[in-house]
Structures are given as structure tokens and as C-alpha cells.
Scaffold this motif. Structure first.
Motif, short mmCIF file in Angstrom:
data_model
loop_
_atom_site.label_atom_id
_atom_site.label_comp_id
_atom_site.label_asym_id
_atom_site.label_seq_id
_atom_site.Cartn_x
_atom_site.Cartn_y
_atom_site.Cartn_z
N SER A 123 0.83 -1.20 0.00
CA SER A 123 0.00 0.00 0.00
C SER A 123 0.87 1.25 0.00
CB SER A 123 -0.88 0.03 1.26
OG SER A 123 -1.74 -1.06 1.29
N TYR A 124 0.50 2.20 -0.86
CA TYR A 124 1.18 3.49 -0.95
C TYR A 124 0.12 4.59 -0.83
CZ TYR A 124 5.11 0.78 -2.71
OH TYR A 124 6.12 -0.13 -2.84
N PHE A 125 0.34 5.51 0.06
CA PHE A 125 -0.58 6.62 0.26
C PHE A 125 -0.01 7.88 -0.38
CE2 PHE A 125 -1.32 3.65 3.67
CZ PHE A 125 -2.70 3.62 3.78
N PHE A 126 -0.91 8.72 -0.91
CA PHE A 126 -0.50 9.97 -1.55
C PHE A 126 -1.30 11.12 -0.97
CE2 PHE A 126 0.78 6.61 -4.30
CZ PHE A 126 1.98 7.04 -4.85
N ASN A 127 -0.63 12.25 -0.82
CA ASN A 127 -1.18 13.48 -0.24
C ASN A 127 -1.49 13.33 1.24
OD1 ASN A 127 -0.90 14.76 -2.68
ND2 ASN A 127 -3.04 14.54 -3.27
N VAL A 128 -0.70 12.52 1.90
CA VAL A 128 -0.85 12.37 3.35
C VAL A 128 0.41 12.82 4.09
CG1 VAL A 128 -2.55 10.51 3.14
CG2 VAL A 128 -0.12 9.93 3.42
N GLY A 129 1.42 13.27 3.34
CA GLY A 129 2.64 13.78 3.95
C GLY A 129 3.61 12.71 4.40
N LYS A 130 3.54 11.54 3.80
CA LYS A 130 4.42 10.43 4.19
C LYS A 130 5.04 9.77 2.97
CE LYS A 130 3.09 10.90 8.44
NZ LYS A 130 3.93 11.57 9.39
N GLU A 131 6.35 9.77 2.86
CA GLU A 131 7.15 8.96 1.93
C GLU A 131 6.43 8.52 0.65
OE1 GLU A 131 8.77 5.67 4.23
OE2 GLU A 131 8.48 6.87 6.03
N GLU A 132 6.07 9.45 -0.19
CA GLU A 132 5.34 9.13 -1.40
C GLU A 132 6.30 8.92 -2.58
OE1 GLU A 132 2.77 12.51 -1.54
OE2 GLU A 132 1.71 11.89 0.25
N PRO A 133 6.16 7.80 -3.31
CA PRO A 133 7.02 7.56 -4.47
C PRO A 133 6.88 8.66 -5.53
CG PRO A 133 5.82 5.58 -3.88
CD PRO A 133 5.22 6.71 -3.09
N THR A 134 7.96 8.91 -6.23
CA THR A 134 7.97 9.92 -7.30
C THR A 134 8.73 9.35 -8.50
OG1 THR A 134 10.02 10.90 -6.45
CG2 THR A 134 7.95 11.86 -5.66
N LEU A 138 6.68 6.20 -9.57
CA LEU A 138 5.31 6.69 -9.60
C LEU A 138 4.69 6.47 -10.98
CD1 LEU A 138 2.82 8.10 -8.48
CD2 LEU A 138 3.94 10.30 -8.96
N GLU A 139 5.45 6.74 -12.04
CA GLU A 139 4.91 6.55 -13.39
C GLU A 139 4.49 5.10 -13.61
OE1 GLU A 139 4.21 9.03 -15.49
OE2 GLU A 139 4.95 10.35 -13.89
N GLU A 140 5.31 4.15 -13.15
CA GLU A 140 4.96 2.72 -13.26
C GLU A 140 3.72 2.40 -12.44
OE1 GLU A 140 4.85 -1.24 -14.23
OE2 GLU A 140 6.00 0.33 -15.21
N MET A 141 3.64 2.99 -11.24
CA MET A 141 2.48 2.75 -10.37
C MET A 141 1.20 3.31 -11.00
SD MET A 141 4.23 3.62 -6.71
CE MET A 141 2.79 3.27 -5.71
N LEU A 142 1.31 4.45 -11.66
CA LEU A 142 0.14 5.05 -12.30
C LEU A 142 -0.43 4.13 -13.37
CD1 LEU A 142 1.39 8.72 -12.55
CD2 LEU A 142 -0.62 7.96 -11.27
#
Length: 154
Positions: A123-134, A138-142
């Protein structure tokens, strides 16, 4: 609350009151921006102010935001109830229908909503202020991840 505390916030209400209280009590500009992206100011209207209720509400929000500083991504993966953005009675993570990867990417970059991506059984969370992939990750995850948005569950 003391009369001095109440008089400090006299004449300001809603978002302006809460933002000023946050700044006065050590909440950073970045944390205020995150709180805004979580919808924390959306439902305030003009009703919250520097009275007993408003000061108590603001103090409880400050306490949760400060405690959230020590929450790790692993903590969230185990139990999201530690998050100050959690509204378990009205919101949940829901499947996204029809959003192209570029729309999700734009929303992440512009801090519009909270997202969860399940990618390689993690699980990866985004816009929560914690260690978000870039970047490339991120492109692969998208393209290959299973995306959910945190929204009203009704």
C-alpha cells in the motif's frame, strides 16, 4: 480556556480562525497545506470561532497533527486510524472509475484528495505527507497499480 485566549481570536471565524490557531500553536505551513488538502477547512463554515467549543476543537486538531509527525508509512499501512485525515464514519477508500493516470498524477501534484495505490501487494498513500514515491516509480504505479481515492462513502 482563558479570556485572554478567547480575546486573541475575537472577530475571526471558520478557516481564518483555525489557521491562525494552528500557526500560534506550532503547526507548520506545510502541515496547514496538507490539512487543507484533506478537506479539514471545507466543512467549517463560519461557525467555529474562539469560544470554548472552537478553542477545544482547534486544540484537539493541533494535538492530532503534532502526533501525526511521528507516524510512519509503516504505521499507516498497519492502522490508518492514527491519521488526522481519517473520517471513518463518512469516508473510505473507493475504487476510481474512468480516471486516466494523468488525472491522478495531476491530483497528486496539486494536493487534490488522498489516494491509495496497491502496487506489488504493498500500500502506498498519496497526499498524506508520508514517503510518497515519485519519478519513474510513480509513473509505473500510475500505469500498473490499483488506485483508490478517499472520498465520501455514501
Amino acid at each position: 480556556m482563558s479570556i485572554e485566549d478567547m480575546s486573541r481570536y475575537e472577530g475571526i471565524e471558520g478557516k481564518e480562525f483555525l489557521m491562525q490557531y494552528f500557526k500560534d500553536h506550532g503547526i507548520t505551513d506545510e502541515e496547514i497545506m496538507l490539512y487543507k488538502s484533506w478537506g479539514g477547512f471545507d466543512e467549517l463554515g463560519r461557525g467555529i470561532k474562539g469560544d470554548d467549543y472552537g478553542l477545544s476543537y482547534a486544540a484537539s486538531r493541533v494535538e492530532k497533527i503534532i502526533a501525526y509527525r511521528d507516524v510512519t508509512l509503516e504505521d499507516l499501512r498497519k492502522d490508518i486510524s492514527v491519521a488526522p485525515w481519517l473520517w471513518p464514519t463518512t469516508m473510505s477508500f473507493c475504487k476510481i472509475y474512468g480516471n486516466a493516470p494523468d488525472v491522478i498524477s495531476d491530483n497528486i501534484k496539486n494536493h487534490c484528495g488522498i489516494y491509495l495505490c496497491i502496487y506489488h501487494n504493498e500500500s502506498y498513500f498519496f497526499n498524506v505527507g508520508k514517503e510518497e514515491p515519485t519519478g519513474p516509480e510513480l509513473e509505473e504505479m500510475l500505469l500498473a497499480g490499483h488506485w483508490l481515492v478517499y472520498t465520501y462513502s455514501d
